[in-house]
Design a protein around this motif. Structure first.
Motif, PDB file in Angstrom:
ATOM      1  N   UNK A  43       0.807  -1.202   0.000  1.00  0.00           N
ATOM      2  CA  UNK A  43       0.000   0.000   0.000  1.00  0.00           C
ATOM      3  C   UNK A  43       0.846   1.261   0.000  1.00  0.00           C
ATOM      4  N   UNK A  44       1.881   1.286   0.829  1.00  0.00           N
ATOM      5  CA  UNK A  44       2.770   2.452   0.889  1.00  0.00           C
ATOM      6  C   UNK A  44       3.402   2.729  -0.465  1.00  0.00           C
ATOM      7  N   UNK A  45       3.763   1.664  -1.184  1.00  0.00           N
ATOM      8  CA  UNK A  45       4.359   1.833  -2.509  1.00  0.00           C
ATOM      9  C   UNK A  45       3.379   2.472  -3.488  1.00  0.00           C
ATOM     10  N   UNK A  46       2.085   2.324  -3.225  1.00  0.00           N
ATOM     11  CA  UNK A  46       1.069   2.914  -4.092  1.00  0.00           C
ATOM     12  C   UNK A  46       0.443   4.175  -3.542  1.00  0.00           C
ATOM     13  N   UNK A  47       1.037   4.729  -2.485  1.00  0.00           N
ATOM     14  CA  UNK A  47       0.528   5.979  -1.922  1.00  0.00           C
ATOM     15  C   UNK A  47      -0.563   5.821  -0.888  1.00  0.00           C
ATOM     16  N   UNK A  48      -0.884   4.584  -0.500  1.00  0.00           N
ATOM     17  CA  UNK A  48      -1.888   4.337   0.532  1.00  0.00           C
ATOM     18  C   UNK A  48      -1.192   4.147   1.867  1.00  0.00           C
ATOM     19  N   UNK A  49      -1.507   5.021   2.821  1.00  0.00           N
ATOM     20  CA  UNK A  49      -0.798   5.032   4.104  1.00  0.00           C
ATOM     21  C   UNK A  49      -1.610   4.443   5.245  1.00  0.00           C
ATOM     22  N   UNK A  50      -2.908   4.233   5.040  1.00  0.00           N
ATOM     23  CA  UNK A  50      -3.764   3.658   6.087  1.00  0.00           C
ATOM     24  C   UNK A  50      -4.750   2.683   5.462  1.00  0.00           C
TER      25      UNK A  50
END
Length: 480
Positions: free
Chosen positions: A83-90
């Motif tokens: 998710x972090x790699x795709x801009x999703x942080x939560x």
């Protein structure tokens, strides 16, 4: 003290976009404005020509989920890292108790699994059965554990499906507590019947999956759940709306003034049902999820729902089963574990199919990828906003960057990508989680256990209870 200065970008929030620098310190955003100066020792990120947006919130994931005799490939570390790699942080994941299992026991199990998360997380808790202990546990979850939403599966007969009695009891209890009921809207009795009929007709492969779950079974369940919520005067959130029948049900209810909210998956916005007719079983089976992918005509309707404000959030239902697990249904599509990935690709696909086509503005993109979820689940503006005091969960977005989506290059541990081969324009160049750079120009720096459990406060239960009492008194007066 750790500081990061994001310099020269255009800040995009759900309400407006403006040129500004962003300064983070110790996990929070401490300044947003022009010509900010970096403190001594701060790291500077050049955001020239890029957008600076709130980190994405995926309100529908299933990490480390045991389901249909298998457990998903992505656990809470690998899934949140992707998710972090795709801009999703939560993310907001799901606790799913077994029938007759204590809600608190299941919740503690999921909390233990999630301790390895790389990004922040919360939980919806599913109500899969009903008695007084469930009612009590719902109160504990809301008042002590920061859970303000409860999931109800109207599908999966003989497993976790709710009957109407359970829906009514749970919705009523959610109302008392100031929590939001959510529903997986598919008529489980009809699905069960249609599955048997499709198999009896000789169709055993993945192409039978959408035949057994046509749009009408989703529309019926959505209408029924919305009607129950209307009678009980409780807001309701319909997950993974995949077709015009359920989107129309939500729009009609909202036009009447009912508080109904709709979620749509990136996959349902971009992938159609032709995938199930792929002659390669593994590729076709990889797309088996519920509700299934639909004919293209439904995609335009879902986009219009997002544009009009009748659909509110985008999610993924990230649930990665590998080819070997899916092969368990080789001769019977009803035994293929349901699920597909997407937590890494959601924001890229929604930007490319939404903003690049003119369907969404950048601010509307922020609304449907973070801000609306934060508001609906009561963590705004801590999340979903680039503003002073908010968590420093930020994505620096390069609108000119391109990427070809593929299982070969994804960070997720799944072995298939439902967006395989799709080249998107608009990608994250940097992701910040809690004020730390966790993704930089393709370099993923996720740390196991860095994610925090985020409590979500109840809504105004006192107001809700007072309104309910007033309605009952008014009805009693009319009868007299």
């Amino acid at each position: 003290m750790s500081s990061i200065l994001i310099k020269g970008g255009t800040v995009v929030n759900a309400d407006r976009a403006f040129k500004a620098d962003v300064l983070t310190q110790d996990g929070k955003i401490v300044a947003v404005g022009p010509d900010l100066q970096a403190p001594a020792g701060a790291t500077t990120v050049d955001a020239g020509g890029q957008y600076v947006m709130p980190g994405g919130i995926d309100p529908h994931t299933h990490m480390q989920l045991p389901f249909m005799g298998a457990t998903t490939m992505d656990d809470f570390f690998t899934g949140t890292a992707a998710g972090l790699a795709g801009g999703t942080t939560s993310i907001i994941d799901f606790v799913i108790p077994n029938p007759k299992q204590s809600l608190m026991e299941a919740y503690q199990t999921w909390r233990g699994w999630a301790e390895k998360s790389a990004g922040d997380y919360g939980f919806h808790v599913a109500v899969t059965w009903w008695d007084e202990s469930v009612k009590r546990d719902m109160g504990t979850l809301v008042n002590e554990e920061g859970v303000n939403s409860f999931k109800h599966f109207m599908a999966y007969k003989n497993a976790i499906m709710c009957d109407d009695e359970t829906l009514v009891n749970s919705f009523k209890r959610a109302m008392e507590l100031g929590a939001m009921p959510t529903v997986h809207a598919e008529n489980g009795e009809l699905v069960y019947l249609l599955q048997k009929q499709v198999l009896e007709s000789g169709i055993t492969g993945p192409e039978g999956h959408p035949l057994s779950r046509p749009p009408v079974v989703e529309g019926e369940a959505a209408n029924r759940a919305i009607a129950i919520a209307d009678v009980l005067n409780v807001p309701i959130y319909v997950v993974h709306v995949s077709c015009m029948e359920s989107a129309e049900a939500i729009a009609r209810a909202r036009a009447r003034g009912q508080r109904v909210y709709g979620e749509v998956l990136a996959g349902h916005l971009a992938v159609d049902d032709s995938a199930y007719r792929d002659p390669d079983f593994a590729r076709a089976a990889a797309h088996v999820m519920s509700p299934p992918f639909r004919p293209k005509i439904h995609q335009d309707f879902l986009w219009r729902g997002l544009q009009s404000g009748n659909l509110h959030t985008t999610a993924t239902d990230h649930c990665t089963f590998c080819a070997a697990q899916k092969a368990g249904g080789k001769d019977d599509f009803t035994k293929i574990p349901n699920g597909a990935g997407g937590v890494e690709e959601r924001m890229l696909v929604v930007w490319d199919e939404g903003v690049n086509t003119g369907r969404l503005t950048p601010s509307e993109f922020v609304a449907v990828t973070s801000a609306n979820a934060a508001k609906l689940f009561n963590i705004y503006p801590q999340k979903g906003s680039v503003s002073v005091g908010a968590d420093a969960d930020v994505v620096v977005w390069d609108p000119a960057g391109t990427k070809t989506l593929s299982a070969k290059t994804q960070f997720s541990k799944g072995d298939f990508n439902v967006f395989e081969g799709r080249t998107v324009k608009g990608v994250p160049s940097h992701t910040l989680s809690q004020g730390k750079l966790v993704f930089v120009q393709g370099d993923l720096r996720a740390v196991s256990g860095a994610g925090r459990y985020i409590k979500r406060p109840a809504f105004n239960a006192n107001f809700a209870a007072a309104k309910l009492r007033a309605d009952v008194l008014a009805q009693t007066a009319v009868k007299r």
